[in-house]
Enzyme design. Structure first.
Site, mmCIF file in Angstrom:
data_model
loop_
_atom_site.group_PDB
_atom_site.id
_atom_site.type_symbol
_atom_site.label_atom_id
_atom_site.label_comp_id
_atom_site.label_asym_id
_atom_site.label_seq_id
_atom_site.Cartn_x
_atom_site.Cartn_y
_atom_site.Cartn_z
ATOM 1 N N SER A 156 0.813 -1.214 0.000
ATOM 2 C CA SER A 156 0.000 0.000 0.000
ATOM 3 C C SER A 156 0.847 1.265 0.000
ATOM 4 O O SER A 156 1.521 1.563 -0.978
ATOM 5 C CB SER A 156 -0.948 -0.044 1.201
ATOM 6 N N LYS A 162 -0.548 -4.285 -3.268
ATOM 7 C CA LYS A 162 -1.852 -3.721 -2.876
ATOM 8 C C LYS A 162 -1.982 -2.337 -3.498
ATOM 9 O O LYS A 162 -1.336 -1.391 -3.062
ATOM 10 C CB LYS A 162 -1.983 -3.637 -1.362
ATOM 11 N N ASP A 208 9.783 5.312 -10.371
ATOM 12 C CA ASP A 208 9.270 5.835 -11.642
ATOM 13 C C ASP A 208 9.857 7.194 -12.000
ATOM 14 O O ASP A 208 9.938 7.547 -13.182
ATOM 15 C CB ASP A 208 7.742 5.935 -11.596
#
Length: 568
Positions: free
Chosen positions: A306, A331, A317
């Site tokens: 999460s 998740k 990224d």
């Protein structure tokens, strides 16, 4: 369009039925007449409540035995919700306070950390400035009574002890304390106070330039704790930070966003969320972060989930930092908590979140909750903990980072550097000591028996220096033998160094808490050691490049001087 509508009906119908069930029961009880009418008439009594409420009412009024329909409703709601996703859950009233405390970051209590030793509550540490310290409770004290109830020697469950010591802020609790070298029981009246639940376990300098921060969850106070940890490391000339999110199952989305913001430049995307009933929301860094120029490395494992994955995904990224370890949990769903009538709460999944490259890292859950959580076991059996090539990668879910590197969605964050689980120093003897709690019990007893000497040392290095001179391994194996664990020399030799490090780390935790534990246990932490190695190698390459550049400049200057001399 029909398929989409059907899907929407399948998602929301069970929730609507559950809400109608609870509301209908209240309405039905207020409007239903007394008497024994025909069953057909009774079915017409509750047309607005639907089939589910009609059944509950019939059970309540006609069933052969007495039934607690409130409890029946409590049992039905989880069954309804499990048809949705694994993270939409109902929290009963009795569990709601504890569930909220974990994320809100505080509770009412007396401010001690304790452990059960030989059926007795042993105080390990006392919260600085907390209620117990104010009245004179000390590490090593044994709690014998609580409000005149004897809890020592009667095998009182730990959760019962916790419930007896915790309570509303401002209320009082009386405890009877047995202290070393004191014949009589010491009585203390303690006024419960606000006790913080820390989510940053530790922050310290691993090397002269590399700092380490361990975060166990993303609670309401975690961001402020992080800022304090960062300030502490920067005061020690920290150039590179290792953020350890292993075993961190997540928490508040907004806290994760604030933490990521500390490391990204203005305009860098942090995350975006979207759902059928939630418009897409893009979140970008505002440029106010304090660590935009500080190198960062993120540690993750199969239990990082999460909010941990949001942090790791944003670093990866944006090509902001390396991710080291093993594939994370997977998740990618966002929950919001709603109160429900008569107490309790519903944590409902309202959106999916996506990393900056567009990845949704939510793993599949179509086969049910049980299979969903057994995925970790499947990974282990498949060999994923030991070989990166064992990870099933879905090539159809390929994405690119800002710098053009390939990353994957569909089931967790893939680390940039995979570190396998190393079991070469685990033996059956080691597992026996671990599983039966012998290591922990030994450290507790050793700390208790030598507290006056051990308390002289204030840092992990000082304490470790002392413990390195003690026959810890021999004392541990003797202790284990007394507890019924037969000594196995061959297996002991396999695990000797690991056992020594773990025993010393647990002893240090008992004396100076996590500030002692983590620096010592890091000696056997392969993932952390790999991260340090990667950071050092990158720094070395920069230094080498700089040295080469300087050498080339000196050669160019010398050549120019020679040419000038020749011309003259």
């Amino acid at each position: 369009m029909t398929e989409k509508k059907n899907s929407k009906r399948q998602i929301y119908l069970p929730i609507i039925l559950a809400v109608v069930l609870v509301a209908g029961m209240l309405i039905g009880r207020m409007t239903s007449p007394s008497g024994n009418g025909k069953s057909g008439q009774r079915l017409m009594m509750y047309p607005e409540a639907g089939k589910l409420q009609t059944i509950i009412n019939l059970i309540d009024e006609q069933y052969v035995d007495s039934i607690d329909t409130d409890q029946l409703v409590e049992n039905i709601i989880p069954d309804v919700l499990k048809k949705l996703d694994p993270h939409t859950v109902y929290i009963p009233p009795k569990d709601l306070e504890a569930a909220n405390q974990e994320l809100e970051g505080n509770f009412g209590g007396i401010g001690v950390q304790f452990s059960m030793q030989n059926d007795t509550v042993l105080v390990i540490s006392v919260v600085s400035g907390g209620p117990s310290e104010k009245v004179g409770i000390l590490p090593g004290d044994r709690i014998i009574t609580v409000n005149d109830s004897v809890i020592a020697g009667v095998d009182t469950p730990t959760n019962e002890v916790v419930n007896m010591l915790r309570g509303d802020i401002g209320t009082k609790v009386n405890v009877g304390i047995q202290r070393r070298n004191k014949d009589k029981l010491l009585d203390f009246e303690i006024t419960r106070g606000n006790i913080p639940l820390y989510s940053v376990d530790v922050s310290y300098m691993v090397t002269d330039s590399i700092g380490y921060i361990k975060v166990n969850r993303f609670a309401r106070n975690t961001y402020q704790e992080l800022l304090s940890a960062l300030a502490k490391l920067k005061a020690n000339n920290c150039k590179s930070i290792i953020m350890d999110l292993r075993q961190n199952s997540g928490g508040y989305l907004d806290i994760a966003i604030s933490m990521v913001n500390e490391f990204l430049d203005k305009g860098d995307m942090i995350v975006y969320t979207e759902g059928v009933n939630s418009k897409r929301q893009d979140v970008y860094a505002n440029g106010s972060g304090s660590c935009k120029d500080t190198e960062v490395t993120v540690l993750i494992d199969e239990f990082s989930a999460s909010a941990s994955e949001i942090f790791a995904g944003a670093m990866q990224d944006n090509d902001r930092g390396l991710v080291v370890g093993r594939r994370s949990f997977g998740k990618g769903l966002v929950q919001q908590q709603f109160p429900v009538p008569a107490g309790g709460a519903l944590r409902l999944t309202i959106a999916r979140y996506y990393t900056p490259s567009g990845r949704c890292i939510q793993k599949p859950y179509e086969n049910g909750v049980e299979d969903y959580y057994k995925d970790i076991i499947h990974r282990y059996e498949h060999g994923e903990f030991f070989e990166r090539d064992s990870i099933d990668v879905n090539d159809s879910l390929m994405y690119e980072t800002v710098g053009g590197r390939t990353v994957y969605g569909g089931g967790g964050i893939m680390p940039d550097y995979f570190v396998p689980t190393d079991t070469s120093d685990r033996s059956e003897y080691y597992y026996n000591l671990r599983e039966q709690g012998i290591l922990y019990q030994f450290a507790l007893e050793y700390s208790d028996n030598n507290r006056s000497e051990l308390s002289k040392y204030e840092t992990a290095n000082e304490l470790k220096g002392y413990l390195d001179q003690q026959p810890i391994a021999k004392m541990l194996t003797d202790f284990a033998s007394q507890k019924g664990i037969k000594f196995n020399r061959k297996e002991f030799q396999v695990s000797k160094e690991l056992l020594k490090v773990e025993a010393k780390a647990y002893i240090a935790r008992n004396i100076i808490d996590n500030e002692g534990f983590y620096p010592i246990i890091s000696e056997q932490d392969e993932v952390l050691q790999k991260a340090v190695e990667l950071i050092k190698s990158d720094a070395d390459s920069v230094l080498q490049t700089s040295a080469n550049t300087e050498a080339e400049m000196e050669q160019d200057i010398a050549a120019t001087e020679m040419e000038a001399a020749a011309m003259n």
